[in-house]
Every structure is written in structure tokens, then in C-alpha cells.
Write a protein that holds these residues in place. Structure first.
Motif, PDB file in Angstrom:
ATOM      1  N   GLU A 293       0.865  -1.181   0.000  1.00 22.48           N
ATOM      2  CA  GLU A 293       0.000   0.000   0.000  1.00 22.48           C
ATOM      3  C   GLU A 293       0.902   1.232   0.000  1.00 22.48           C
ATOM      4  OE1 GLU A 293      -3.926   1.367   2.489  1.00 22.48           O
ATOM      5  OE2 GLU A 293      -2.159   0.756   3.640  1.00 22.48           O
ATOM      6  N   LEU A 294       0.683   2.142  -0.942  1.00 28.11           N
ATOM      7  CA  LEU A 294       1.560   3.305  -1.111  1.00 28.11           C
ATOM      8  C   LEU A 294       1.036   4.510  -0.330  1.00 28.11           C
ATOM      9  CD1 LEU A 294       2.341   2.779  -4.888  1.00 28.11           C
ATOM     10  CD2 LEU A 294       3.907   2.458  -2.966  1.00 28.11           C
ATOM     11  N   PRO A 295       1.865   5.553  -0.141  1.00 29.37           N
ATOM     12  CA  PRO A 295       1.509   6.659   0.759  1.00 29.37           C
ATOM     13  C   PRO A 295       0.153   7.301   0.492  1.00 29.37           C
ATOM     14  CG  PRO A 295       3.801   6.841   0.101  1.00 29.37           C
ATOM     15  CD  PRO A 295       3.233   5.710  -0.692  1.00 29.37           C
ATOM     16  N   ASP A 296      -0.157   7.633  -0.780  1.00 27.56           N
ATOM     17  CA  ASP A 296      -1.427   8.302  -1.075  1.00 27.56           C
ATOM     18  C   ASP A 296      -2.616   7.408  -0.728  1.00 27.56           C
ATOM     19  OD1 ASP A 296      -0.079  10.530  -1.913  1.00 27.56           O
ATOM     20  OD2 ASP A 296      -0.293  10.136  -4.053  1.00 27.56           O
ATOM     21  N   ARG A 299      -2.930   7.198   3.052  1.00 25.51           N
ATOM     22  CA  ARG A 299      -3.481   8.441   3.608  1.00 25.51           C
ATOM     23  C   ARG A 299      -4.999   8.466   3.485  1.00 25.51           C
ATOM     24  NH1 ARG A 299      -1.976  14.023   0.746  1.00 25.51           N
ATOM     25  NH2 ARG A 299      -3.581  13.284  -0.675  1.00 25.51           N
ATOM     26  N   GLU A 300      -5.532   8.077   2.321  1.00 27.22           N
ATOM     27  CA  GLU A 300      -6.983   8.037   2.129  1.00 27.22           C
ATOM     28  C   GLU A 300      -7.622   7.016   3.058  1.00 27.22           C
ATOM     29  OE1 GLU A 300      -8.925  10.087   0.309  1.00 27.22           O
ATOM     30  OE2 GLU A 300      -7.033  11.187   0.068  1.00 27.22           O
ATOM     31  N   ARG A 301      -6.981   5.861   3.208  1.00 25.25           N
ATOM     32  CA  ARG A 301      -7.550   4.829   4.091  1.00 25.25           C
ATOM     33  C   ARG A 301      -7.562   5.299   5.539  1.00 25.25           C
ATOM     34  NH1 ARG A 301      -5.547   0.844   7.217  1.00 25.25           N
ATOM     35  NH2 ARG A 301      -3.431   0.901   6.374  1.00 25.25           N
ATOM     36  N   ASP A 311      -4.729  16.528   7.312  1.00 25.51           N
ATOM     37  CA  ASP A 311      -3.398  16.943   7.761  1.00 25.51           C
ATOM     38  C   ASP A 311      -2.754  15.872   8.634  1.00 25.51           C
ATOM     39  OD1 ASP A 311      -3.445  19.302   6.398  1.00 25.51           O
ATOM     40  OD2 ASP A 311      -4.043  20.535   8.108  1.00 25.51           O
ATOM     41  N   HIS A 312      -3.541  15.300   9.550  1.00 28.03           N
ATOM     42  CA  HIS A 312      -3.000  14.241  10.393  1.00 28.03           C
ATOM     43  C   HIS A 312      -2.672  13.002   9.571  1.00 28.03           C
ATOM     44  CE1 HIS A 312      -4.808  16.011  14.318  1.00 28.03           C
ATOM     45  NE2 HIS A 312      -3.548  16.379  14.159  1.00 28.03           N
ATOM     46  N   ALA A 313      -3.555  12.650   8.633  1.00 26.39           N
ATOM     47  CA  ALA A 313      -3.305  11.475   7.800  1.00 26.39           C
ATOM     48  C   ALA A 313      -2.038  11.657   6.972  1.00 26.39           C
ATOM     49  CB  ALA A 313      -4.502  11.213   6.886  1.00 26.39           C
ATOM     50  N   LYS A 314      -1.835  12.863   6.455  1.00 29.66           N
ATOM     51  CA  LYS A 314      -0.641  13.136   5.656  1.00 29.66           C
ATOM     52  C   LYS A 314       0.609  13.050   6.516  1.00 29.66           C
ATOM     53  CE  LYS A 314       1.363  16.518   2.481  1.00 29.66           C
ATOM     54  NZ  LYS A 314       1.217  17.839   1.846  1.00 29.66           N
TER      55      LYS A 314
END
Length: 472
Positions: A293-296, A299-301, A311-314
Motif C-alpha cells: 500500500e503506497l503513501p497516497d 493516507r486516504e484509508r 493533515d493528520h493522515a498526511k
């Protein structure tokens, strides 16, 4: 910076492999004495023959897929001919007409705050040259030593289109690329020479300048900022910017000219006759199945699964180790509370001390989040506990007990409120005169008396109620 045009060439060392690109030498040379991890193949001695490291090619495909590239059905290696002391063969085995992949992109946040797509021109494989160690700066060195341990290390070159418009955007791109590489587990960014950048920069209408071999993201940003100023000053004085290769001197914070810029034909590329073309189309499905699973996507998950802010997910997905740390804590506690304390507090304290997430036990973070959730400690106490653990060690609950930091009971807080009001009559008068912010001073005195063990919101309410009661 509408007139600024920047493109990057990033050399990624695939140092998570056990052997070099075309020979069996170990890649674990970083702490070894100079010139001890070499063999006839990586030194290019007569009669030696290269053999392609299949796993290195698979790593390259993995990176190209993560960068949304189209993978070539066939790829082949070329000789890139030039003489330099760190290149013992007199040529570098690289790729030219048939790169591994083309046409990808990476999404970053631009200077205007909007998401921007930075196009990837090509991703190709090559071998790393050796390393020159200068006795002084590159343009003033008294002598230079050569270490061939790095010769033949697997390199992946990622070339962007000239889509970047500022040094800040260039650094954003590099940060995002490094995050992707760490998620893929193909390189260790903490090792010397693991990621080196050539920056191509020009002002609209002018020739481009290449700044070679910058070893840090901050260095790229500073080198580009210097070049923008230098080229603008030349332009203002009516002096033409010439196409050349420059070196960034990190000690002096300047770029210095090292040679006029070569063109592709100067390298006299021709196919490497000792290596056959590779048909890699059949490798792609299996490599694609290995992609994590890649960063983007993570982050969505995180946003959807844990209900946390973007902001926290990023922040939590900017490093794979931080993401794994958070998920472990979130699965056992309040995920929103965990996100706030890991992203906003713990990461800040780690950065201040130049430490990584490995410096803090996830069990300690879980205990702190649970104590906050159960209202056993206040926010101020939680910060104190985190700082104490980082500076001296210990477990959260033991520190809270030994330092007397458990949340104060109501009677104790009420007594502290009355004492604070009695000692802060000037602030009370200001508050009664309409200066509502004066109450914050009194609340601060309450927090001092309770050593941070009072809940600030409760203290604020009790101060206000006590003042109103005394006025009756």
C-alpha cells in the motif's frame, strides 16, 4: 516564480539488495575500508564479464510502477563513455534508447496549496561510479582520493519533466519520492550516497544550468535558490547565462562552475555487447503483486477508517515506520486521540531532538493515550511524560506515579483556584472591567499550583464561577 523552470535527475541507490548490479560483490560497503568491496567485474579489468542482477531489475520495475510509469516490454543496456577518475572502466553501463519505463507522474502540493502533477520522463537503470574524496572543496582541493567500493552499485535514475516552479516544490517532490521508496523497501535513505540529485534550472528564455550531485533535500532547495539569484543578477546586468555544469558547495552555500555541459552525443552511447536485451513484460504482473500500500492510498484509508483529518493522515503516512507505529496504537485505543498525540506532539518532540520514531516504544504511546482517554492525566502532564521518556527513559505510568502527576481531584483544584484568585486581584479587576482575556492569567496560576494536573477547561470554568460567587 513564474519564470523559473526546474527539472530533476534523481539517482537512487538500490542498497537493499545483497549484491551489486553486474557482479557478486556485497552492497554492504558503507562502513568498510576503502577499496575492499571490489572485484574484476566492478573494476572493469580485462576479460571480466558483467551479469545482470535480476532482483535489481525487479526493484526498478517496482519503483516505476509506484511512480505510475509505463513499463517497457524490452529493455537493454548501453555503454556511456566518459573518463573520470572514479570510473575505472572508462565507461558506465547505463540505459539509453530503451529505458526501463517512461511516462509516469507524482502528485505534490504546489506553492499555491493546490495538488500538482509532476511528470516523470523516464526511469532507467545503471551502475554507480566510485567515490571521490576531496581534501577541501572541489575547486580548491589539495588532492583527491578515490574509493572504488561504490563501483557497480545498482542505481535507478528518475528523470522528471521541467514541471517544477520553485526550490520549495523541488524539495516537496524529493520528500514525496523518498517516502515512496521507503514504502517499497528498496533503499535505505540514511546511508551515504543513497539518493543524489542533479538539478536542471533555467529562467524563462535562458539556457539551463545543471547543478550536480547534491546529497540532501535541503541542499537541493538551497542550491536552486542560489542559482535563481545568480541567474537573475546576470540577466539584470545583460550577461548571458551559459549552459554549464556546476557544483554546489554546501559549506559556502554557492555553486561553482566545473565544466561546460555535455550533450548526449558527447557520451558516444552504444549497446553493451556483453549483455543481451531483456524482455521484462512477463515480469510485471508478479512484481505488481508485490507492491505494498503506497503513501497516497494509505493516507486516504487512514482518513476513512480512523476518521482523522487530512493533515493528520498526511503527517502520519509521511514515513512508513510512523504509519505502522500509529496503526498499532490506533487499533488498541481511540484512533483520533492517537493521531493528535503522535502527529502533533510526539513527532514534534522527536524532530526537536533529531530522533526517529524507533526512539519511542509504541507500548508507551498506547499507555499515554489510554491514560488521556480515561482522564487519568492532563494534556500538560502527557507532554511532560513524553519529554521525560525521550530524555531519561522510563514507563509512562511509573513516571506519573513517581512524579505525582495524576490528575488532581476537584477539591484540590477548587482550593488552587481560590488561592490563585486571592493572589491575582489586579487580573480579577481587569476581568471585571471587561478584559475577558485577563482570566487566562489566573488559570495559568492555577496550573502552576497544581503542576499541570488540573484540566485547563475545568480550571477556566471554576475560576469564572468563583469570581462570580465572590461578587454576589
Amino acid at each position: 516564480m513564474d519564470d523559473v523552470i526546474i527539472g530533476l535527475e534523481i539517482h537512487v541507490q538500490l542498497n537493499k539488495l545483497r549484491s551489486k548490479m553486474f557482479c557478486g560483490c556485497s552492497t554492504g560497503y558503507h562502513d568498510a575500508p576503502p577499496n575492499t568491496h571490489t572485484c574484476p567485474v566492478c573494476l572493469g579489468l580485462p576479460g571480466s564479464l558483467p551479469v545482470i542482477n535480476r532482483r535489481a531489475v525487479e526493484f526498478g520495475i517496482k519503483v516505476a510502477l509506484a511512480l505510475n510509469c509505463s513499463i517497457a516490454e524490452e529493455t537493454m543496456f548501453y555503454r556511456k563513455n566518459y573518463y573520470y577518475p572514479d570510473l575505472p572502466k572508462g565507461f558506465q553501463i547505463s540505459q539509453y534508447d530503451y529505458p526501463l519505463a517512461t511516462g509516469g507522474y507524482v502528485l505534490i502540493k504546489g506553492d499555491d496549496g493546490q495538488e500538482r502533477r509532476i511528470r516523470i520522463t523516464r526511469v532507467h537503470m545503471e551502475e554507480d561510479p566510485g567515490r571521490l574524496v576531496h581534501a577541501g572543496t572541489i575547486d580548491r582541493a589539495r588532492y583527491t582520493l578515490v574509493d572504488y567500493n561504490r563501483c557497480g552499485m545498482p542505481l535507478l535514475e528518475v528523470v522528471t519533466e521541467p514541471d517544477l516552479r520553485s526550490p520549495k516544490e523541488a524539495r516537496q517532490f524529493l520528500d514525496k519520492l523518498r517516502t515512496i521508496l521507503e514504502y517499497l523497501d528498496v533503499f535505505d535513505g540514511n546511508l551515504e550516497g543513497s539518493l543524489r540529485v542533479d538539478s536542471n534550472i533555467s529562467l524563462a528564455g535562458g539556457d539551463r544550468v545543471e547543478v550536480k550531485n547534491i546529497s540532501s533535500h535541503k541542499g537541493v532547495e538551497k542550491a536552486l535558490s542560489y542559482e535563481i539569484t545568480r541567474q537573475r543578477n546576470l540577466k539584470r546586468r545583460g550577461i548571458e547565462v551559459v549552459q554549464e555544469t556546476r557544483h554546489y558547495d554546501e559549506l559556502r552555500g554557492v555553486t561553482v562552475s566545473i565544466r561546460t555541459k555535455e550533450e548526449a552525443h558527447d557520451y558516444r552511447y552504444f549497446p553493451e555487447m556483453d549483455l543481451v536485451p531483456l524482455r521484462i513484460a512477463d515480469w510485471v504482473p508478479r512484481v505488481r503483486a508485490e507492491l505494498p500500500e503506497l503513501p497516497d492510498a494509505k493516507r486516504e484509508r487512514f482518513r476513512e477508517q480512523y476518521g482523522i483529518s487530512d493533515d493528520h493522515a498526511k503527517s502520519l503516512t509521511s514515513e512508513i515506520k510512523v504509519a505502522d507505529f500509529y496503526e498499532w496504537v490506533a487499533a488498541r485505543s481511540d484512533p483520533r486521540l492517537a493521531a493528535v498525540w503522535i502527529a502533533d506532539v510526539l513527532k514534534g518532540e522527536l524532530n526537536y531532538r533529531n530522533l526517529t520514531i524507533d526512539s519511542f516504544k509504541r507500548e508507551s504511546m498506547l499507555e499515554i493515550v489510554r491514560m488521556l482517554s480515561d482522564r487519568e492525566i492532563t494534556d500538560e502532564v502527557a507532554v511532560t511524560v513524553i519529554r521525560t521518556i525521550l530524555d531519561r527513559g522510563g514507563s509512562p505510568r511509573e513516571l506519573v506515579e513517581s512524579m505525582g502527576l495524576k490528575r488532581a481531584d476537584d477539591d484540590y483544584v477548587v482550593q488552587a483556584v481560590r488561592e490563585a484568585i486571592a493572589d491575582s486581584q489586579e487580573a480579577v479587576r481587569d476581568y471585571l472591567s471587561g478584559n475577558t482575556r485577563a482570566i487566562n492569567y489566573i488559570v495559568g496560576q492555577v496550573m502552576k499550583r497544581t503542576k499541570g494536573r488540573a484540566d485547563p477547561s475545568v480550571a477556566h470554568r471554576l475560576v469564572r464561577e468563583e469570581i462570580e460567587r465572590q461578587m454576589c
